[in-house]
Motif scaffolding. Structure first.
Motif, PDB file in Angstrom:
ATOM      1  N   LEU A 161       0.840  -1.208   0.000  1.00  8.72           N
ATOM      2  CA  LEU A 161       0.000   0.000   0.000  1.00  8.72           C
ATOM      3  C   LEU A 161       0.870   1.251   0.000  1.00  8.72           C
ATOM      4  O   LEU A 161       0.586   2.227  -0.714  1.00  8.72           O
ATOM      5  N   GLN A 162       1.929   1.224   0.787  1.00  5.19           N
ATOM      6  CA  GLN A 162       2.838   2.373   0.813  1.00  5.19           C
ATOM      7  C   GLN A 162       3.522   2.552  -0.538  1.00  5.19           C
ATOM      8  O   GLN A 162       3.661   3.681  -1.030  1.00  5.19           O
ATOM      9  N   ALA A 163       3.940   1.450  -1.166  1.00  2.83           N
ATOM     10  CA  ALA A 163       4.577   1.524  -2.475  1.00  2.83           C
ATOM     11  C   ALA A 163       3.603   2.054  -3.525  1.00  2.83           C
ATOM     12  O   ALA A 163       3.993   2.812  -4.423  1.00  2.83           O
ATOM     13  N   ALA A 164       2.349   1.664  -3.410  1.00  2.56           N
ATOM     14  CA  ALA A 164       1.342   2.132  -4.361  1.00  2.56           C
ATOM     15  C   ALA A 164       1.126   3.634  -4.244  1.00  2.56           C
ATOM     16  O   ALA A 164       0.999   4.333  -5.258  1.00  2.56           O
ATOM     17  N   MET A 165       1.089   4.129  -3.022  1.00  2.00           N
ATOM     18  CA  MET A 165       0.915   5.575  -2.828  1.00  2.00           C
ATOM     19  C   MET A 165       2.108   6.336  -3.392  1.00  2.00           C
ATOM     20  O   MET A 165       1.951   7.371  -4.056  1.00  2.00           O
ATOM     21  N   ALA A 166       3.310   5.825  -3.155  1.00  2.00           N
ATOM     22  CA  ALA A 166       4.505   6.478  -3.695  1.00  2.00           C
ATOM     23  C   ALA A 166       4.497   6.463  -5.218  1.00  2.00           C
ATOM     24  O   ALA A 166       4.914   7.432  -5.868  1.00  2.00           O
ATOM     25  N   ALA A 167       3.996   5.380  -5.796  1.00  2.00           N
ATOM     26  CA  ALA A 167       3.988   5.240  -7.252  1.00  2.00           C
ATOM     27  C   ALA A 167       3.107   6.271  -7.939  1.00  2.00           C
ATOM     28  O   ALA A 167       3.342   6.614  -9.107  1.00  2.00           O
ATOM     29  N   LEU A 213       2.209  10.235  -4.074  1.00  2.00           N
ATOM     30  CA  LEU A 213       1.708  10.638  -2.766  1.00  2.00           C
ATOM     31  C   LEU A 213       2.656  10.192  -1.658  1.00  2.00           C
ATOM     32  O   LEU A 213       3.383   9.211  -1.795  1.00  2.00           O
ATOM     33  N   GLU A 214       2.630  10.927  -0.561  1.00  2.00           N
ATOM     34  CA  GLU A 214       3.389  10.532   0.617  1.00  2.00           C
ATOM     35  C   GLU A 214       2.734   9.290   1.217  1.00  2.00           C
ATOM     36  O   GLU A 214       1.540   9.301   1.520  1.00  2.00           O
ATOM     37  N   PRO A 215       3.489   8.196   1.365  1.00  2.00           N
ATOM     38  CA  PRO A 215       2.882   6.976   1.904  1.00  2.00           C
ATOM     39  C   PRO A 215       2.333   7.186   3.313  1.00  2.00           C
ATOM     40  O   PRO A 215       2.932   7.875   4.135  1.00  2.00           O
ATOM     41  N   ALA A 216       1.185   6.604   3.579  1.00  7.30           N
ATOM     42  CA  ALA A 216       0.589   6.669   4.911  1.00  7.30           C
ATOM     43  C   ALA A 216       1.430   5.871   5.898  1.00  7.30           C
ATOM     44  O   ALA A 216       2.152   4.946   5.525  1.00  7.30           O
ATOM     45  N   ALA A 217       1.317   6.229   7.158  1.00  8.51           N
ATOM     46  CA  ALA A 217       2.056   5.534   8.205  1.00  8.51           C
ATOM     47  C   ALA A 217       1.527   4.123   8.382  1.00  8.51           C
ATOM     48  O   ALA A 217       0.351   3.833   8.110  1.00  8.51           O
ATOM     49  N   GLY A 240      -6.759   8.431   1.906  1.00 10.16           N
ATOM     50  CA  GLY A 240      -6.672   9.716   1.228  1.00 10.16           C
ATOM     51  C   GLY A 240      -6.260   9.717  -0.222  1.00 10.16           C
ATOM     52  O   GLY A 240      -6.062  10.788  -0.805  1.00 10.16           O
ATOM     53  N   VAL A 241      -6.139   8.562  -0.853  1.00  6.05           N
ATOM     54  CA  VAL A 241      -5.812   8.558  -2.282  1.00  6.05           C
ATOM     55  C   VAL A 241      -7.029   9.051  -3.054  1.00  6.05           C
ATOM     56  O   VAL A 241      -8.122   8.477  -2.926  1.00  6.05           O
ATOM     57  N   PRO A 242      -6.887  10.112  -3.841  1.00  3.93           N
ATOM     58  CA  PRO A 242      -8.051  10.651  -4.554  1.00  3.93           C
ATOM     59  C   PRO A 242      -8.565   9.684  -5.616  1.00  3.93           C
ATOM     60  O   PRO A 242      -7.822   8.849  -6.147  1.00  3.93           O
ATOM     61  N   GLU A 243      -9.845   9.816  -5.920  1.00  2.34           N
ATOM     62  CA  GLU A 243     -10.492   8.901  -6.857  1.00  2.34           C
ATOM     63  C   GLU A 243      -9.775   8.861  -8.207  1.00  2.34           C
ATOM     64  O   GLU A 243      -9.677   7.802  -8.839  1.00  2.34           O
ATOM     65  N   SER A 244      -9.251   9.999  -8.633  1.00  2.00           N
ATOM     66  CA  SER A 244      -8.593  10.063  -9.940  1.00  2.00           C
ATOM     67  C   SER A 244      -7.319   9.220 -10.003  1.00  2.00           C
ATOM     68  O   SER A 244      -6.850   8.878 -11.096  1.00  2.00           O
ATOM     69  N   LEU A 245      -6.767   8.869  -8.846  1.00  2.00           N
ATOM     70  CA  LEU A 245      -5.519   8.102  -8.802  1.00  2.00           C
ATOM     71  C   LEU A 245      -5.723   6.657  -8.344  1.00  2.00           C
ATOM     72  O   LEU A 245      -4.769   5.870  -8.341  1.00  2.00           O
ATOM     73  N   ILE A 246      -6.945   6.316  -7.964  1.00  2.00           N
ATOM     74  CA  ILE A 246      -7.191   4.995  -7.384  1.00  2.00           C
ATOM     75  C   ILE A 246      -6.827   3.867  -8.340  1.00  2.00           C
ATOM     76  O   ILE A 246      -6.156   2.899  -7.966  1.00  2.00           O
ATOM     77  N   ASN A 247      -7.241   3.964  -9.591  1.00  2.00           N
ATOM     78  CA  ASN A 247      -6.991   2.870 -10.525  1.00  2.00           C
ATOM     79  C   ASN A 247      -5.495   2.610 -10.689  1.00  2.00           C
ATOM     80  O   ASN A 247      -5.037   1.455 -10.623  1.00  2.00           O
ATOM     81  N   ASP A 248      -4.713   3.679 -10.892  1.00  2.00           N
ATOM     82  CA  ASP A 248      -3.266   3.526 -11.051  1.00  2.00           C
ATOM     83  C   ASP A 248      -2.638   2.999  -9.762  1.00  2.00           C
ATOM     84  O   ASP A 248      -1.703   2.185  -9.806  1.00  2.00           O
TER      85      ASP A 248
END
Length: 225
Positions: A31-37, A40-44, A64-72
């Motif tokens: 999940l953290q890697a996905a946010m960075a990809a 976004l700053e990875p969640a704790a 907090g990942v916005p809908e526009s970025l969820i698929n990616d």
């Protein structure tokens, strides 16, 4: 050619993450890697561990990942999980032994939010695949636990609801079981809090894997009393 005899043994359906395997370390890292990809700053880790179990899109939206970025982000999560996260897990102490003991008297299957192919590979990597007659799980577009349970039941030959038990660690496992008319066992060693489990009103809550056999026997006897 006549069909073979119907297997009349009771069925135990298992959630996977948080019930059979402690997959939190790999899921959190992915999940953290996905946010960075997606920039976004990875969640704790603590924030991510607070709601493990739902589909990746739901977990990512929850931090907090916005809908526009969820698929990616989901694509990145799944790629990282297969490459790295899947191996950062281990069966809960006592679970493999409990599954081995249950196989003689029960048909075992999974009903997990993992995609079926992912769940099959995941269980195989951790030496658990052979315990389960059917690996039931999510398909693309179907991430509802009640629907997953219903589809797994069909894959098992549609056994009677009173001859089945759903076992899991989150409210969705229990509510999904109830929606299908199944008795339910909640396990306290997973990711759901005691308060969450109690609020979902399972038939029984157990604290150790070696309590599974007795709890299942008791529930099935009550179903036929």
């Amino acid at each position: 050619m006549s069909a073979g005899p119907v297997d009349a043994r009771p069925v135990l359906l298992f959630d996977v993450d948080g019930t059979v395997v402690d997959s939190a370390p790999g899921m959190v890292r992915s999940l953290q890697a996905a946010m960075a990809a997606v920039g976004l700053e990875p969640a704790a880790e603590g924030q991510l561990r607070a709601d493990l179990g739902p589909p990746p899109a739901v977990m990512l939206a929850g931090v907090g990942v916005p809908e526009s970025l969820i698929n990616d982000a989901v694509i990145a999560y799944r790629a990282h999980y297969r490459q790295v996260g899947m191996d950062r897990a281990e069966a809960f102490a006592g679970v493999p032994e409990a599954l081995g003991g249950l196989c003689a008297g029960y048909r075992l299957a999974t009903a997990t939010m993992k995609l079926i192919d992912t769940a099959t590979e995941f269980l195989a990597r951790h030496g658990l695949r052979d315990h389960f007659e059917v690996v039931g799980g999510a398909r693309n577009g179907v991430f509802d636990k009640a629907a997953i349970i219903a589809e797994t039941r069909v894959a098992l030959g549609s056994p009677a609801a009173e001859n089945m038990i759903m076992i899991g660690d989150r409210h969705s496992d229990i509510s999904g079981g109830h929606s299908n008319g199944l008795r339910t066992i909640a396990v306290s060693w997973g990711y759901g809090s005691r308060a969450e489990l109690e609020a979902s009103e399972p038939d029984v809550i157990i604290d150790r894997p070696d309590q599974l056999a007795e709890a299942a026997t008791r529930l099935l006897q009550s179903a036929t009393a």
